[in-house]
Design an enzyme around this catalytic site. Sequence first.
Site, mmCIF file in Angstrom:
data_model
loop_
_atom_site.group_PDB
_atom_site.id
_atom_site.type_symbol
_atom_site.label_atom_id
_atom_site.label_comp_id
_atom_site.label_asym_id
_atom_site.label_seq_id
_atom_site.Cartn_x
_atom_site.Cartn_y
_atom_site.Cartn_z
ATOM 1 C CE1 TYR A 339 -2.981 -3.115 1.216
ATOM 2 C CE2 TYR A 339 -1.693 -3.078 3.231
ATOM 3 C CZ TYR A 339 -2.608 -3.703 2.402
ATOM 4 O OH TYR A 339 -3.138 -4.912 2.779
ATOM 5 C CB CYS A 366 15.686 -11.970 -2.915
ATOM 6 S SG CYS A 366 16.524 -12.985 -1.709
#
Length: 438
Positions: A339, A366
């Site tokens: 968000y 990652c």
Amino acid sequence: MRTVAPERAVWPSGTRPSLDGDVAVGGVGLAALAGRFGTPVHVVDEADVRLRCRAFRGAFRHGEVAYAGKAFLCRAMASWVEEEKLSLDVCSAGELAVARASRFPAERILMHGNAKTPEDLGAALSYGGGRIRIVVDAFQEIARLGALADRALRPRMLVRVTPGVDGGTHKSISTGTDDQQFGFSLASGAAAEAVRRALAQRRLDLRGLHCHIGSQITDPAAFEEAARRMVGLLAAIREEHGVTLPQLDLGGGFGVPYEGGERALDPAELASRLNRAVADACALHRLPVPRITIEPGRSIVARAGVTVYRVVSVKHGLAGSLTVAVNGGMSDNPRPSLYGARYTVRMIGRRAPGGERRATVVGRHCEAGDVLVREASLPADLRPGDLLAVPCTGAYHHSMASNYNLVRRPPVVAVRDGRARLLVRRETEEDLLRRDLG
Ligand code: LLP
């Protein structure tokens, strides 16, 4: 609306900085707590949770306050909420299992979900002999409940309505408009049709209507507008069926500040505005005032939570930028990547003699999007091993945590009156391997 002073607004109410650079929450120093339970660790201040419960309970004295368990649920949390006389909103058989394990009274539970599975419905109907209120969200669900009902079991239900109100929040958590998957549209007539079908089945016990226009909404006018539209539907139902539904559930979604200076919805002011909007609309339609339910999740538990991480590496960029990597990230807090949520961060556990520097706090996963805090202000001499505390992480953090990169989920530790208690232990590698059958 009241704007609460920066910093204080985003930390648990009983937070005290100490001279040695540490911060105590619930009377427990966070650095010592990190040493004892390891990092990352989610800390939850029990007194702060209870304070917010009481504020809502006091403000909505004549109504029902149902805590939305999706924000954060474990047995201890369910007990606190129960003791504070709140009801509980669950949205899966899993959340219900936790409520059940803490013996939460069935008549104070509501079950939500736009795609409740047979397992969810079965769990809801079997706990407390059908006293759980089920908030129906699709025509098929009304038919399913009708088929499951019999003389001995008359499922209690509410119909979830989409009132067509945009609360101005992030699109992913906006649920009051017609362009998303929740509820029956008011505008299209689907809501009226759902009520028609529910009332046509004598074995279903329709108690009222529900709406939830979204989450992290800071404008009370959006809730008032939704309330007025819902009362309009109650009036139309009485007109068509001669039935006066006794309950109006206006959902949750009350915004909290994540950074200093943001707007906080005050429960007392919210209650007086919502009650007035409902009372005025009822007077207009000559309708008795229904019992109001609200379902706060974030506004009960967000500010009670602090997450403590340990710095793993510090990188200096070409243009003087500083990137600080910690031993958690999007697996314990996916909100920045989902968000664009913003947080504050503070070093704890030692004093910083030098000045501060602009830094970006990143996680260990990652992905370049695994950024926890942008434009943070941190000590210039920050180094691996230092502790960083991120406040306002009590809601939708532990409950949304994942095992991405097979990182183990952090524990949850409750603090109160100077004591720390482990509520949820850290995941172990055995936990990870247990479901992997080789
Ligand atoms: N009632 C219903 C039916 C809901 O769906 C929700 C939240 C609530 C109540 C509680 O809303 P609250 O008071 O906590 O805003 N993961 C997102 C939030 C998703 C909210 C989902 N529904 C986030 O981290 O911002």
